[in-house]
Design an enzyme around this catalytic site. Structure first.
Site, short mmCIF file in Angstrom:
data_model
loop_
_atom_site.label_atom_id
_atom_site.label_comp_id
_atom_site.label_asym_id
_atom_site.label_seq_id
_atom_site.Cartn_x
_atom_site.Cartn_y
_atom_site.Cartn_z
N ASP A 139 0.84 -1.29 0.17
CA ASP A 139 -0.06 0.08 0.06
C ASP A 139 0.80 1.21 0.02
OD1 ASP A 139 0.73 -0.54 2.32
OD2 ASP A 139 -1.38 -0.97 3.39
N GLU B 291 -5.91 3.04 3.36
CA GLU B 291 -6.54 3.83 4.44
C GLU B 291 -7.98 4.37 4.06
OE1 GLU B 291 -5.47 3.39 7.38
OE2 GLU B 291 -2.97 3.02 7.17
#
EC number: 3.5.1.47
Length: 382
Positions: free
Chosen positions: A79, A138
């Protein structure tokens, strides 16, 4: 025991500098423009482009390395987004973006991925490799739309692997488990609209600060009185906002929180109870409420065969120590990849005094070398 001697000659020092560079430019989900450019600049300079190709998807990147005699494609996901947190570390490479920080270790994640990618760009792997630089983990969630994209589908791997830093574990420790690892998660946003007024005339208004307070209290009964004691769930309200001035009755209020459950059925149950309580508040306070569940992430469920093989592999290494993980109520959209593709996620110890999403998170960078060596050895032996 396996010593990892073959990877000792590979210099991982440059990736500590890369981590520092990336730490300074955290960006929110689907806004990772500088981050994507930094990664692309690096990738474009890698050697042996005859077996290396890449393409972008929104603010993410997919990098494919063709194997010398491939029978499958192994995918590795990292990520790339940061968090809306004001950094308080006082590090010399502190975030240059006010109100944003790599407080979940994604800067380390990217640096590790680049290290493994760099090694195999100079040492052609046997099987195909796919490196997935995924945005918006997120929020609002990049895994699901990336998984559904034509760019990903055309290079879809046969196995998916990812890691996440674990501040509470010492460097040199790797942890995971088969089956359920992380929870089903959902954001929760509730907006309340009533009637504002003068503080001296409360009977002429509908006070949304009071309504929000009642609702927050009621929400805390869902887990204790509706979810089975043999199950597990969390409803956390992290933010309440309402009103404009001390002598004005608030016309609007907003509640923000998160829901975590072990099962999809429990997630549905919790949401049903929230919706029932919202209707009750509307009736009791003569107001209007709206619910937005924001990003919803499914559970991270590690495949039995792939995870067991990885655990056996780690236990044979002499430079890492295996830790048997427990279930956690953390949320991770990597679970969407695992719904379609066998694979696993594992914890990487980074020995930080402060935890994930802390403004003072300071991982030990020695973990970068450990993870790069581990993943190189894993791919070569997988």
């Amino acid at each position: 025991m396996v010593s990892g001697k073959d990877t000792l000659a590979f210099n991982t020092e440059p990736f500590i500098k890369i981590r520092k560079d990336l730490h300074q430019i955290p960006e929110l989900g689907f806004q990772e423009v500088k981050t994507q450019r930094y990664l692309l600049n690096y990738i474009e300079e890698l050697p042996n482009k005859d077996w290396l190709e890449w393409k972008t998807w929104r603010t993410g990147i997919l990098v494919r390395l063709g194997g010398s005699s491939p029978t499958r494609t192994i995918g590795y996901r990292t990520d790339i987004d940061g968090l809306p947190i004001e950094e308080e570390t006082a590090l010399p490479f502190i975030s240059e973006h006010p109100g944003m920080m790599h407080a979940c270790g994604h800067d380390l994640h990217m640096s590790i991925a680049l290290g493994v990618l760099t090694y195999f760009s100079g040492h052609q792997p046997k099987d195909n490799l796919l490196f997935v630089f995924q945005p918006a983990e997120e929020g609002p969630g990049g895994a699901k739309p990336m998984l559904e994209s034509e760019e990903f589908k055309s290079w879809k791997p046969d196995r998916m692997v990812a890691l996440h830093i674990a501040p509470e574990l010492p460097v040199g420790t790797v942890g995971t488990k088969t089956g359920f690892l992380f929870a089903n998660t959902s954001e929760l946003f509730i907006d309340l609209k009533g009637k504002g007024g003068h503080a001296a005339y409360p009977h002429q208004a509908n006070d949304m600060v009071i309504a929000a307070s009642y609702l927050v209290t009621q929400l805390q009964t869902i887990v204790s009185r509706n979810v089975s004691p043999l199950d597990s769930a969390v409803v956390t309200i992290g933010k309440i906002a309402g009103g404009t001035k001390q002598n004005i009755i608030a016309e609007n209020a907003r509640i923000e929180g998160t829901i975590r459950t072990l099962t999809i059925d429990s997630m549905h149950l919790v949401k049903e109870r929230i919706e029932g309580m919202v209707k009750g508040i509307e009736s009791s306070f003569d107001c209007e409420l709206s619910i937005d569940y924001g990003a919803n992430y499914c559970q991270v469920f590690n495949s039995e065969a792939e995870t067991s093989a990885f655990i056996d592999f780690v236990k044979e290494l002499d430079y890492v120590k295996f830790f048997e993980s427990e279930k956690a109520m953390t949320g991770e959209d990597f679970g969407y990849f695992l719904e379609e593709i066998p694979g696993f996620m594992f914890w990487l110890g980074v020995g930080s005094e402060h935890g994930l999403h802390s403004s003072k998170l300071n991982p030990n960078e020695d973990a970068i070398d450990c993870a790069i060596r581990l993943l190189i050895d894993y791919v070569k032996g997988a």
